[in-house]
Design a protein around this motif. Structure first.
Motif, short mmCIF file in Angstrom:
data_model
loop_
_atom_site.label_atom_id
_atom_site.label_comp_id
_atom_site.label_asym_id
_atom_site.label_seq_id
_atom_site.Cartn_x
_atom_site.Cartn_y
_atom_site.Cartn_z
N MET A 33 42.91 27.56 37.04
CA MET A 33 43.77 28.68 37.41
C MET A 33 43.75 28.82 38.92
O MET A 33 42.72 29.13 39.52
N GLU A 34 44.90 28.60 39.56
CA GLU A 34 44.95 28.64 41.01
C GLU A 34 44.93 30.08 41.53
O GLU A 34 45.69 30.92 41.05
N ASN A 35 44.06 30.32 42.49
CA ASN A 35 43.93 31.65 43.12
C ASN A 35 44.17 31.53 44.62
O ASN A 35 43.88 30.49 45.21
N PHE A 36 44.68 32.60 45.22
CA PHE A 36 44.64 32.71 46.67
C PHE A 36 43.45 33.60 47.02
O PHE A 36 43.35 34.73 46.53
N GLN A 37 42.55 33.08 47.85
CA GLN A 37 41.29 33.76 48.16
C GLN A 37 41.40 34.55 49.45
O GLN A 37 42.11 34.13 50.36
N ASN A 38 40.62 35.62 49.52
CA ASN A 38 40.43 36.36 50.78
C ASN A 38 41.76 36.78 51.41
O ASN A 38 42.04 36.49 52.56
N VAL A 39 42.58 37.43 50.59
CA VAL A 39 43.88 37.91 51.05
C VAL A 39 43.91 39.44 50.94
O VAL A 39 43.03 40.05 50.31
N SER A 40 44.91 40.04 51.54
CA SER A 40 45.18 41.44 51.20
C SER A 40 46.52 41.47 50.47
O SER A 40 47.37 40.58 50.64
N PHE B 114 45.27 46.39 49.23
CA PHE B 114 43.93 46.05 48.78
C PHE B 114 43.46 44.87 49.65
O PHE B 114 44.13 43.84 49.71
N GLN B 115 42.33 45.06 50.28
CA GLN B 115 41.82 44.08 51.26
C GLN B 115 40.81 43.14 50.61
O GLN B 115 40.07 43.54 49.73
N ASN B 116 40.75 41.93 51.15
CA ASN B 116 39.69 40.98 50.80
C ASN B 116 39.59 40.76 49.29
O ASN B 116 38.53 40.92 48.69
N VAL B 117 40.71 40.44 48.70
CA VAL B 117 40.76 40.18 47.26
C VAL B 117 41.21 38.74 47.03
O VAL B 117 41.67 38.06 47.95
N SER B 118 41.04 38.27 45.81
CA SER B 118 41.75 37.04 45.44
C SER B 118 42.83 37.42 44.43
O SER B 118 42.71 38.43 43.72
N ILE B 119 43.89 36.64 44.41
CA ILE B 119 44.99 36.91 43.50
C ILE B 119 45.33 35.62 42.77
O ILE B 119 45.34 34.53 43.37
N VAL B 120 45.55 35.74 41.48
CA VAL B 120 45.92 34.59 40.66
C VAL B 120 47.40 34.29 40.93
O VAL B 120 48.24 35.19 40.88
N LYS B 121 47.68 33.04 41.24
CA LYS B 121 49.06 32.66 41.62
C LYS B 121 50.03 32.88 40.47
O LYS B 121 51.17 33.31 40.67
N LYS B 122 49.59 32.58 39.26
CA LYS B 122 50.48 32.64 38.09
C LYS B 122 50.53 34.07 37.55
O LYS B 122 49.51 34.72 37.39
N ALA B 123 51.73 34.55 37.27
CA ALA B 123 51.91 35.89 36.71
C ALA B 123 51.49 35.94 35.24
O ALA B 123 51.51 34.93 34.53
N ASN B 124 51.12 37.12 34.79
CA ASN B 124 50.99 37.42 33.36
C ASN B 124 52.34 37.92 32.88
O ASN B 124 52.89 38.86 33.46
N ILE B 125 52.88 37.29 31.85
CA ILE B 125 54.24 37.61 31.40
C ILE B 125 54.20 38.06 29.95
O ILE B 125 53.68 37.34 29.09
N TYR B 126 54.71 39.25 29.66
CA TYR B 126 54.74 39.83 28.31
C TYR B 126 56.16 40.27 27.99
O TYR B 126 56.93 40.57 28.88
N PHE B 127 56.44 40.40 26.72
CA PHE B 127 57.73 40.95 26.26
C PHE B 127 58.91 40.26 26.96
O PHE B 127 59.77 40.92 27.56
N ASP B 128 58.91 38.93 26.91
CA ASP B 128 60.01 38.15 27.51
C ASP B 128 60.23 38.46 28.99
O ASP B 128 61.36 38.38 29.48
#
Lengths: 104, 104
Positions: free
Chosen positions: A1-8, B4-18
Protein backbone atom coordinates in the motif's frame (compact mmCIF):
# COMPACT_ATOMS: atom_id res chain seq x y z
CA UNK A 1 0.00 0.00 0.00
CA UNK A 2 1.70 3.17 -1.19
CA UNK A 3 1.85 6.03 1.33
CA UNK A 4 3.12 9.58 1.19
CA UNK A 5 5.19 10.08 4.35
CA UNK A 6 5.81 13.17 6.46
CA UNK A 7 3.31 15.43 4.72
CA UNK A 8 0.71 17.88 5.90
CA UNK A 9 -2.85 17.63 4.65
CA UNK A 10 -5.50 20.32 4.54
CA UNK A 11 -8.51 19.20 6.57
CA UNK A 12 -11.04 20.84 4.26
CA UNK A 13 -11.68 19.23 0.87
CA UNK A 14 -11.58 21.07 -2.46
CA UNK A 15 -15.06 20.63 -3.94
CA UNK A 16 -15.87 21.21 -7.65
CA UNK A 17 -18.83 20.47 -9.90
CA UNK A 18 -21.31 20.04 -7.03
CA UNK A 19 -19.04 17.48 -5.38
CA UNK A 20 -18.65 15.34 -8.47
CA UNK A 21 -14.96 16.19 -8.37
CA UNK A 22 -13.29 16.54 -4.97
CA UNK A 23 -9.69 16.56 -3.86
CA UNK A 24 -7.44 16.81 -0.83
CA UNK A 25 -4.31 18.94 -0.79
CA UNK A 26 -1.11 17.49 0.63
CA UNK A 27 2.10 19.42 1.13
CA UNK A 28 5.51 17.80 1.35
CA UNK A 29 8.34 18.83 3.65
CA UNK A 30 10.09 20.55 0.72
CA UNK A 31 6.96 22.58 -0.07
CA UNK A 32 5.84 20.49 -3.05
CA UNK A 33 2.08 20.20 -3.38
CA UNK A 34 -0.02 17.33 -4.71
CA UNK A 35 -3.75 16.72 -4.69
CA UNK A 36 -5.47 13.36 -4.24
CA UNK A 37 -8.89 13.38 -5.83
CA UNK A 38 -12.02 11.54 -6.81
CA UNK A 39 -14.03 12.15 -9.98
CA UNK A 40 -17.52 10.73 -10.31
CA UNK A 41 -18.74 9.70 -13.76
CA UNK A 42 -19.50 12.77 -15.88
CA UNK A 43 -18.02 15.34 -18.25
CA UNK A 44 -15.69 18.05 -17.04
CA UNK A 45 -13.35 20.73 -18.30
CA UNK A 46 -10.43 21.99 -16.23
CA UNK A 47 -7.94 24.77 -16.64
CA UNK A 48 -4.36 24.50 -15.45
CA UNK A 49 -2.14 27.11 -13.87
CA UNK A 50 1.05 25.14 -13.36
CA UNK A 51 1.79 22.08 -15.47
CA UNK A 52 -0.02 19.02 -14.11
CA UNK A 53 0.88 15.35 -13.98
CA UNK A 54 -2.28 13.28 -13.48
CA UNK A 55 -1.72 9.70 -12.27
CA UNK A 56 -4.77 7.45 -12.34
CA UNK A 57 -4.91 5.20 -9.26
CA UNK A 58 -8.27 3.63 -10.11
CA UNK A 59 -11.02 4.21 -12.64
CA UNK A 60 -11.52 4.78 -16.34
CA UNK A 61 -11.73 8.06 -18.22
CA UNK A 62 -11.28 9.61 -21.64
CA UNK A 63 -9.15 12.74 -21.89
CA UNK A 64 -8.88 15.41 -24.57
CA UNK A 65 -5.56 17.17 -24.08
CA UNK A 66 -5.03 20.75 -25.24
CA UNK A 67 -4.45 21.14 -28.98
CA UNK A 68 -5.50 17.53 -29.58
CA UNK A 69 -8.40 16.22 -31.61
CA UNK A 70 -8.14 12.65 -30.35
CA UNK A 71 -9.61 11.47 -27.06
CA UNK A 72 -7.37 9.04 -25.15
CA UNK A 73 -8.56 6.48 -22.60
CA UNK A 74 -6.73 6.14 -19.29
CA UNK A 75 -7.13 3.51 -16.58
CA UNK A 76 -5.43 2.54 -13.31
CA UNK A 77 -1.66 2.79 -13.39
CA UNK A 78 -1.58 5.22 -16.33
CA UNK A 79 -0.83 8.93 -16.31
CA UNK A 80 -0.90 12.01 -18.49
CA UNK A 81 0.62 15.45 -18.41
CA UNK A 82 -1.19 18.72 -19.07
CA UNK A 83 0.79 21.87 -20.00
CA UNK A 84 0.64 25.00 -17.87
CA UNK A 85 -2.01 27.64 -18.60
CA UNK A 86 -4.15 25.37 -20.76
CA UNK A 87 -7.41 23.47 -20.47
CA UNK A 88 -8.38 19.85 -20.93
CA UNK A 89 -11.60 17.89 -21.11
CA UNK A 90 -12.49 14.67 -19.35
CA UNK A 91 -15.23 12.12 -19.74
CA UNK A 92 -15.13 9.97 -16.62
CA UNK A 93 -16.60 6.51 -17.34
CA UNK A 94 -16.00 4.93 -13.92
CA UNK A 95 -15.30 6.50 -10.53
CA UNK A 96 -11.71 7.69 -10.82
CA UNK A 97 -9.13 8.04 -8.06
CA UNK A 98 -6.18 10.22 -9.04
CA UNK A 99 -3.02 11.86 -7.80
CA UNK A 100 -2.14 15.23 -9.34
CA UNK A 101 1.37 16.70 -9.15
CA UNK A 102 2.14 20.28 -10.15
CA UNK A 103 5.16 21.42 -12.14
CA UNK A 104 7.01 24.71 -12.31
CA UNK B 1 -6.85 26.84 6.96
CA UNK B 2 -6.55 23.89 9.31
CA UNK B 3 -3.87 21.33 8.42
CA UNK B 4 -2.82 18.03 9.92
CA UNK B 5 0.97 18.13 10.16
CA UNK B 6 3.57 15.38 9.91
CA UNK B 7 1.22 12.61 8.83
CA UNK B 8 1.35 9.90 6.23
CA UNK B 9 -1.48 9.49 3.76
CA UNK B 10 -2.44 6.41 1.79
CA UNK B 11 -2.34 7.24 -1.92
CA UNK B 12 -5.31 5.02 -2.80
CA UNK B 13 -8.79 6.20 -1.79
CA UNK B 14 -11.32 4.10 0.12
CA UNK B 15 -14.35 3.86 -2.15
CA UNK B 16 -17.85 2.84 -0.94
CA UNK B 17 -21.34 2.91 -2.43
CA UNK B 18 -20.12 3.21 -6.04
CA UNK B 19 -17.99 6.20 -5.14
CA UNK B 20 -20.80 8.11 -3.46
CA UNK B 21 -18.80 7.84 -0.25
CA UNK B 22 -15.00 8.07 -0.48
CA UNK B 23 -12.29 8.70 2.06
CA UNK B 24 -8.54 9.09 2.48
CA UNK B 25 -6.68 7.47 5.35
CA UNK B 26 -4.13 9.54 7.26
CA UNK B 27 -1.84 8.18 9.95
CA UNK B 28 -0.25 10.34 12.62
CA UNK B 29 3.28 9.96 14.01
CA UNK B 30 1.86 8.27 17.13
CA UNK B 31 -0.02 5.71 15.01
CA UNK B 32 -3.44 7.34 15.37
CA UNK B 33 -5.60 7.01 12.27
CA UNK B 34 -8.21 9.38 10.87
CA UNK B 35 -10.09 9.40 7.60
CA UNK B 36 -11.06 12.48 5.59
CA UNK B 37 -14.10 11.78 3.46
CA UNK B 38 -16.73 13.02 1.09
CA UNK B 39 -20.34 11.82 0.99
CA UNK B 40 -22.54 12.67 -1.97
CA UNK B 41 -26.27 13.17 -1.38
CA UNK B 42 -27.97 9.83 -0.69
CA UNK B 43 -28.92 7.32 2.00
CA UNK B 44 -26.31 5.15 3.65
CA UNK B 45 -25.85 2.75 6.54
CA UNK B 46 -22.44 2.16 8.10
CA UNK B 47 -21.16 -0.23 10.71
CA UNK B 48 -18.45 0.70 13.17
CA UNK B 49 -15.61 -1.39 14.52
CA UNK B 50 -13.92 1.08 16.83
CA UNK B 51 -15.83 4.01 18.26
CA UNK B 52 -16.03 6.88 15.75
CA UNK B 53 -16.07 10.64 16.12
CA UNK B 54 -17.49 12.22 12.98
CA UNK B 55 -16.73 15.94 12.53
CA UNK B 56 -18.60 17.68 9.73
CA UNK B 57 -16.37 20.14 7.86
CA UNK B 58 -18.98 21.08 5.25
CA UNK B 59 -22.41 19.86 4.22
CA UNK B 60 -25.76 18.89 5.66
CA UNK B 61 -26.95 15.46 6.74
CA UNK B 62 -29.45 13.71 8.97
CA UNK B 63 -28.15 10.94 11.23
CA UNK B 64 -29.90 8.12 13.04
CA UNK B 65 -27.59 6.96 15.80
CA UNK B 66 -27.79 3.40 17.17
CA UNK B 67 -30.66 2.78 19.58
CA UNK B 68 -32.24 6.10 18.67
CA UNK B 69 -35.58 6.78 17.08
CA UNK B 70 -34.91 10.44 16.34
CA UNK B 71 -32.98 11.66 13.31
CA UNK B 72 -30.64 14.56 14.06
CA UNK B 73 -29.42 17.14 11.53
CA UNK B 74 -25.74 18.05 11.40
CA UNK B 75 -24.01 20.81 9.46
CA UNK B 76 -20.53 22.33 9.20
CA UNK B 77 -18.72 22.64 12.52
CA UNK B 78 -20.85 20.01 14.28
CA UNK B 79 -19.89 16.48 15.25
CA UNK B 80 -21.33 13.23 16.56
CA UNK B 81 -19.98 10.09 18.13
CA UNK B 82 -20.93 6.54 17.19
CA UNK B 83 -20.29 3.67 19.65
CA UNK B 84 -18.03 0.76 18.73
CA UNK B 85 -19.54 -2.29 17.04
CA UNK B 86 -22.77 -0.60 16.09
CA UNK B 87 -24.41 0.79 12.98
CA UNK B 88 -25.83 4.15 12.05
CA UNK B 89 -27.85 5.56 9.19
CA UNK B 90 -27.27 8.75 7.25
CA UNK B 91 -29.34 10.80 4.86
CA UNK B 92 -26.94 13.22 3.19
CA UNK B 93 -28.81 16.31 1.97
CA UNK B 94 -25.80 18.26 0.62
CA UNK B 95 -22.30 17.14 -0.33
CA UNK B 96 -20.64 16.49 3.01
CA UNK B 97 -16.95 16.79 3.87
CA UNK B 98 -16.03 15.02 7.10
CA UNK B 99 -13.16 14.00 9.35
CA UNK B 100 -13.56 10.69 11.19
CA UNK B 101 -11.46 9.80 14.24
CA UNK B 102 -11.38 6.32 15.72
CA UNK B 103 -11.46 5.49 19.43
CA UNK B 104 -10.17 2.52 21.41
Amino acid sequence: MENFQNVSIVKKANIYFDGNVTSRTIIFADGEKKTLGIMMPGEYEFGTGAKELMEITAGNLDVLLPNNTQWITFTAGQSFEVPANSSFKLVVREVTDYCCSYGE
